[in-house]
Scaffold this active site. Structure first.
Site, PDB file in Angstrom:
ATOM      1  CG  ASP A 105      -2.029  -0.950   1.188  1.00 14.30           C
ATOM      2  OD1 ASP A 105      -2.032  -1.815   0.279  1.00 14.30           O
ATOM      3  OD2 ASP A 105      -2.930  -0.874   2.047  1.00 14.30           O
ATOM      4  CG  ASP A 106       0.198   3.803   2.228  1.00 11.38           C
ATOM      5  OD1 ASP A 106      -0.982   3.597   1.880  1.00 11.38           O
ATOM      6  OD2 ASP A 106       0.565   3.827   3.409  1.00 11.38           O
ATOM      7  CG  HIS A 155      -4.472   2.776  -0.598  1.00  7.92           C
ATOM      8  ND1 HIS A 155      -5.352   2.122   0.233  1.00  7.92           N
ATOM      9  CD2 HIS A 155      -3.441   3.188   0.224  1.00  7.92           C
ATOM     10  CE1 HIS A 155      -4.886   2.123   1.474  1.00  7.92           C
ATOM     11  NE2 HIS A 155      -3.733   2.781   1.497  1.00  7.92           N
ATOM     12  CG  HIS A 159      -3.890   7.009   3.104  1.00  9.60           C
ATOM     13  ND1 HIS A 159      -4.101   6.778   4.439  1.00  9.60           N
ATOM     14  CD2 HIS A 159      -3.423   5.824   2.622  1.00  9.60           C
ATOM     15  CE1 HIS A 159      -3.764   5.540   4.741  1.00  9.60           C
ATOM     16  NE2 HIS A 159      -3.345   4.931   3.641  1.00  9.60           N
ATOM     17  CG  HIS A 248       2.455  -0.049   4.264  1.00  9.83           C
ATOM     18  ND1 HIS A 248       2.192  -0.994   5.235  1.00  9.83           N
ATOM     19  CD2 HIS A 248       1.331   0.714   4.159  1.00  9.83           C
ATOM     20  CE1 HIS A 248       0.969  -0.797   5.706  1.00  9.83           C
ATOM     21  NE2 HIS A 248       0.418   0.227   5.072  1.00  9.83           N
TER      22      HIS A 248
HETATM   23 ZN   LIG Z   1      -2.603   3.087   3.181  1.00 12.59          ZN
END
Ligand SMILES: [Zn+2]
Length: 298
Positions: A105-106, A155, A159, A248
């Site tokens: 993620d991210d 995603h 955020h 991540h």
């Molecule tokens: Zn995230």
């Protein structure tokens, strides 16, 4: 009379002499032109390379080469099987083989490149849930993610963890989808809610748009940057077939995650696991259910 005749005779003679002189002069000229020793003669041998080239013909440009028509290229789509649309999944139920899905993620971010390198080294794939803001900044990295055979997911853009209106949710998810397509040429119907929040409006909007909301079953909390050994231990101790692992590739230095992967991947391979993307994992569960249904039907 005789003087006149004489005069005529002289004129005739002069003309004849003049003519024959001119002819002999012309004849001489031809001979010297053919054998003038002052004109250099190129030695016989290989001509310079440029002379070997055939002269360019001044013709109309050749018609374009007609190739066999290619079938129209289908855009790459990362979508779940129909039964998972608008659903929330935490893991897949797979009981006939050992498979596991790594998710990141991210990103995309420069850290993503380190993750890609380790995945490629071990010849495994994962699923990358990207932020729209980062896709806009690092489209080339996102492109590399997909080119390497990984799946890509949404995603959101910022955020956000706070509650959002449907209009904001639409901006967050739709714009990120546009940037996934712009950077990778792929469409994705995989959504991971920021922070795993299922009740702030984003997941509801994603479900409305036929996304599968992808949660996880293993969270080693790598975003807190614990030692690599702790991340590896957490994943290895919880590994089961059909598991979805949360990791991540953005939001900070991911060296520990990279190091943990160097331990996790070979160890799970040793135990007989295969690494698949989230759409592949869901496809396997769907296929398995279908086979069971076929076996039960008379
Ligand atoms: Zn995230």
């Amino acid at each position: 009379m005789s003087r006149k005749r004489n005069k005529k005779g002289v004129i005739k003679t002069v003309i004849v002499i003049a003519l024959s002189f001119t002819i002999s002069l012309l004849w001489e000229n031809r001979k010297t032109a053919n054998s003038n020793p002052l004109i250099p003669i190129a030695p016989v041998g290989n001509p310079p390379p440029n002379l070997l080239k055939p002269p360019k013909l001044k013709t109309s440009p050749s018609p374009p080469v007609t190739e066999a028509p290619k079938p129209p290229q289908q855009p790459l789509v990362f979508a779940p099987p129909a039964q998972f649309r608008s659903q929330i999944v935490y893991k897949a139920s797979i009981n006939n083989s050992k498979v596991i899905a790594l998710t990141f993620d991210d990103g995309p971010s420069p850290e993503t490149l380190k993750i890609l390198e380790i995945l490629q080294k071990h010849q495994v794939v994962g699923t990358f849930f990207c932020l729209g803001a980062n896709l806009r900044e690092y489209p080339e990295i996102a492109k590399r993610v997909v080119q390497a055979g990984n799946a890509i997911g949404n995603h959101s853009w910022h955020h956000y963890s706070h509650n959002v209106t449907e209009k904001t949710a639409s901006d967050e998810i739709d714009n990120t989808g546009v940037h996934i397509y712009r950077s990778t040429g792929a469409k994705s119907f995989l959504f991971r809610p920021p922070g795993g929040r299922l009740n702030n409006g984003l997941a509801d909007y994603a479900k409305k748009k036929n996304y599968v909301v992808v949660m996880w079953s293993i969270d080693p909390k790598d975003f807190l940057q614990p030692p690599a050994a702790a991340i590896a231990r957490s994943v290895l101790s919880q590994a089961t077939s059909g598991a979805i692992v949360l990791l991540h590739d953005g939001g900070g230095n991911r060296q520990q995650t990279v190091e943990a992967l160097s331990a996790i991947i070979p160890k799970l391979k040793q135990q007989g696991y295969r690494f698949v993307t989230v759409p592949q994992l869901l496809q396997m569960q769907a296929g398995q259910k279908q086979r069971i249904a076929n076996q039960k039907s008379p």
